[in-house]
Design an enzyme around this catalytic site. Structure first.
Site, mmCIF file in Angstrom:
data_model
loop_
_atom_site.group_PDB
_atom_site.id
_atom_site.type_symbol
_atom_site.label_atom_id
_atom_site.label_comp_id
_atom_site.label_asym_id
_atom_site.label_seq_id
_atom_site.Cartn_x
_atom_site.Cartn_y
_atom_site.Cartn_z
ATOM 1 N N SER A 122 0.890 -1.174 0.000
ATOM 2 C CA SER A 122 0.000 0.000 0.000
ATOM 3 C C SER A 122 0.920 1.214 0.000
ATOM 4 O O SER A 122 1.254 1.767 1.049
ATOM 5 C CB SER A 122 -0.898 0.003 1.238
ATOM 6 O OG SER A 122 -1.706 -1.142 1.272
ATOM 7 N N LYS A 151 -6.446 2.744 -2.693
ATOM 8 C CA LYS A 151 -6.207 1.976 -1.465
ATOM 9 C C LYS A 151 -6.066 2.906 -0.253
ATOM 10 O O LYS A 151 -6.592 2.622 0.828
ATOM 11 C CB LYS A 151 -4.950 1.117 -1.649
ATOM 12 C CG LYS A 151 -4.427 0.457 -0.399
ATOM 13 C CD LYS A 151 -5.385 -0.597 0.154
ATOM 14 C CE LYS A 151 -4.884 -1.071 1.508
ATOM 15 N NZ LYS A 151 -5.779 -2.057 2.102
ATOM 16 N N LYS A 191 0.114 5.296 8.157
ATOM 17 C CA LYS A 191 0.765 5.608 6.869
ATOM 18 C C LYS A 191 -0.274 5.781 5.759
ATOM 19 O O LYS A 191 -0.219 6.722 4.970
ATOM 20 C CB LYS A 191 1.764 4.482 6.569
ATOM 21 C CG LYS A 191 2.353 4.418 5.183
ATOM 22 C CD LYS A 191 1.694 3.405 4.272
ATOM 23 C CE LYS A 191 1.601 1.994 4.779
ATOM 24 N NZ LYS A 191 0.961 1.041 3.879
HETATM 25 P P1 NDP Z 1 4.530 -6.388 7.988
HETATM 26 O O1 NDP Z 1 5.004 -5.290 8.851
HETATM 27 O O2 NDP Z 1 3.919 -7.587 8.610
HETATM 28 O O3 NDP Z 1 5.728 -6.925 7.054
HETATM 29 C C1 NDP Z 1 6.572 -6.031 6.387
HETATM 30 C C2 NDP Z 1 7.454 -6.788 5.427
HETATM 31 O O4 NDP Z 1 8.340 -5.846 4.792
HETATM 32 C C3 NDP Z 1 8.352 -7.838 6.098
HETATM 33 O O5 NDP Z 1 8.559 -8.886 5.205
HETATM 34 C C4 NDP Z 1 9.643 -7.048 6.329
HETATM 35 O O6 NDP Z 1 10.790 -7.868 6.413
HETATM 36 C C5 NDP Z 1 9.689 -6.233 5.061
HETATM 37 N N1 NDP Z 1 10.517 -5.027 5.199
HETATM 38 C C6 NDP Z 1 10.367 -4.018 6.073
HETATM 39 N N2 NDP Z 1 11.314 -3.075 5.855
HETATM 40 C C7 NDP Z 1 12.078 -3.517 4.833
HETATM 41 C C8 NDP Z 1 13.207 -2.988 4.153
HETATM 42 N N3 NDP Z 1 13.739 -1.805 4.477
HETATM 43 N N4 NDP Z 1 13.749 -3.711 3.154
HETATM 44 C C9 NDP Z 1 13.231 -4.910 2.810
HETATM 45 N N5 NDP Z 1 12.155 -5.473 3.412
HETATM 46 C C10 NDP Z 1 11.587 -4.769 4.410
HETATM 47 O O7 NDP Z 1 3.523 -5.723 6.924
HETATM 48 P P2 NDP Z 1 2.266 -6.370 6.194
HETATM 49 O O8 NDP Z 1 2.664 -7.633 5.545
HETATM 50 O O9 NDP Z 1 1.097 -6.346 7.092
HETATM 51 O O10 NDP Z 1 1.983 -5.244 5.084
HETATM 52 C C11 NDP Z 1 2.734 -5.137 3.885
HETATM 53 C C12 NDP Z 1 2.018 -4.117 3.001
HETATM 54 O O11 NDP Z 1 0.694 -4.593 2.731
HETATM 55 C C13 NDP Z 1 1.866 -2.744 3.672
HETATM 56 O O12 NDP Z 1 1.977 -1.725 2.712
HETATM 57 C C14 NDP Z 1 0.450 -2.803 4.236
HETATM 58 O O13 NDP Z 1 -0.109 -1.506 4.391
HETATM 59 C C15 NDP Z 1 -0.265 -3.625 3.181
HETATM 60 N N6 NDP Z 1 -1.468 -4.340 3.625
HETATM 61 C C16 NDP Z 1 -1.465 -5.118 4.759
HETATM 62 C C17 NDP Z 1 -2.616 -5.775 5.154
HETATM 63 C C18 NDP Z 1 -2.688 -6.649 6.372
HETATM 64 O O14 NDP Z 1 -3.792 -7.125 6.697
HETATM 65 N N7 NDP Z 1 -1.600 -6.929 7.066
HETATM 66 C C19 NDP Z 1 -3.875 -5.630 4.383
HETATM 67 C C20 NDP Z 1 -3.740 -4.871 3.169
HETATM 68 C C21 NDP Z 1 -2.585 -4.232 2.832
HETATM 69 P P3 NDP Z 1 11.295 -8.485 7.815
HETATM 70 O O15 NDP Z 1 10.632 -9.833 7.912
HETATM 71 O O16 NDP Z 1 12.771 -8.570 7.655
HETATM 72 O O17 NDP Z 1 10.884 -7.537 8.903
#
Ligand code: NDP
Length: 304
Positions: free
Chosen positions: A104, A179, A248
């Site tokens: 997102s 979104k 965010k």
């Molecule tokens: P999480 O916080 O659970 O996971 C974040 C992911 O991004 C992890 O795999 C993390 O890796 C990785 N990450 C964070 N920083 C970095 C970086 N600097 N470089 C590389 N990888 C990085 O987030 P979500 O999975 O919940 O959400 C992901 C996206 O999807 C967001 O934009 C969110 O708004 C959107 N979203 C989420 C929903 C939900 O229900 N959770 C629903 C709809 C949209 P690591 O494992 O190393 O921390």
């Protein structure tokens, strides 16, 4: 329509195996040859074991193994951060690779990324999702897509792995704009229900009765019908979507309104309240815990 054999389907890479990325990647692995990468390598290793996906050591290695690359990271800034360097995505892309960003993210971040990719001969679509981690597991997500028609057609083939409704909304950035607005409205709902149900509880109306009446009246919403009964009244607050990410999203929606010259006092207020909630509850708090700000201030809880 009969599916082509596995070896004839596009190879896919998935980067970002967080709360929603993991179940999305698992659905992709059921239909396409998949390579996964995650910043914390142990997470990727476990996803590889559970799904049969190959595990890449770097974003470059993941990109080299795919025609279509999916990202699902916190914000567009992290996606941009994966592009460059000897181990970055661009070093692994071959001509015509398509990046499908399910983050997102922000419309202007997407446009910047798309421009860079286009000048190197690659495609880009923004394809954020709605429907939560349950929807990702079930393959029933709504996917909001921005991009050029040819790229969107190519992306659609892979997005169907987890998307039930895939809507092409306009050029690059349109998916992220849509979104952000959706989630800003979700935020306004959660915050206002938190205040309203806390006030009712303090005035002596039992929370479960209040929610039941709302849900057969005109004040009802997805939050009151589904999320509050399942996660707030029960006190469970399962960690599915971080409050920090909702903050965010609301910020992106407010920026969007500002950029096109639309007054947005409601959105601005939601951003400020989420900012305060995030500071009070921490980076790992779930989004529905936002109601705890009103609860703490008033000394009552919204529990059934
Ligand atoms: P999480 O916080 O659970 O996971 C974040 C992911 O991004 C992890 O795999 C993390 O890796 C990785 N990450 C964070 N920083 C970095 C970086 N600097 N470089 C590389 N990888 C990085 O987030 P979500 O999975 O919940 O959400 C992901 C996206 O999807 C967001 O934009 C969110 O708004 C959107 N979203 C989420 C929903 C939900 O229900 N959770 C629903 C709809 C949209 P690591 O494992 O190393 O921390």
């Amino acid at each position: 329509m009969r599916e082509p054999p596995l070896h004839a389907r596009p190879r896919v890479a998935f980067l970002g195996l967080g709360a929603i990325g993991r179940p999305m990647a698992a659905r992709v692995a059921r239909l396409y040859p998949l390579t996964v990468w995650n910043r914390t390598a142990d997470v990727a290793r476990r996803v590889g074991e559970a799904t049969g996906a190959k595990v890449a050591a770097t974003p470059r290695e993941a990109a080299e193994a795919a025609e279509v690359v999916l990202t699902c990271l916190p914000t567009s800034a992290e996606v941009e951060g994966l592009l460059d360097g000897p181990d970055g995505l661009l070093a692994g892309f071959r001509p015509g690779t398509l990046l499908v960003d399910c983050t997102s993210g922000s419309p202007e971040g997407s446009r910047r990324i798309a421009e860079r990719l286009r000048s190197a001969g690659h495609g880009f679509v923004d394809a954020p999702v709605s429907g939560g981690t349950n929807g990702a597991e079930a393959g029933t997500l709504t996917v909001m897509v921005g991009g050029e028609v040819q790229d969107v057609l190519q992306a659609r083939e892979v997005l169907r792995a987890f998307g039930q409704r895939i809507e092409h909304l306009g050029p690059v950035g349109a998916g992220h704009a849509m979104k952000a607005v959706n989630n800003a409205l979700l935020a306004v709902n959660i915050l206002s229900l938190g205040e309203a149900l806390t006030a009712l509880a303090k005035a002596g109306v039992e929370p479960r009765a209040a929610v039941e009446v709302l849900n057969v009246s005109s004040g009802r919403s997805f939050v009151s019908e589904v999320l509050v009964p399942e996660r707030v009244l029960t006190g469970q607050f399962p960690p599915t979507f971080r409050l920090a990410l909702l903050h965010k999203d609301a910020g992106i929606a407010a920026d969007l309104a500002a950029a096109v010259g639309v007054d947005h006092p409601m959105l601005a207020q939601a951003v400020e309240l989420l900012d305060r909630a995030r500071a009070a509850l921490g980076e790992q708090a779930d989004y529905l815990e936002a109601v705890k700000v009103s609860e703490r201030q008033s000394g009552v809880e919204i529990r059934g």
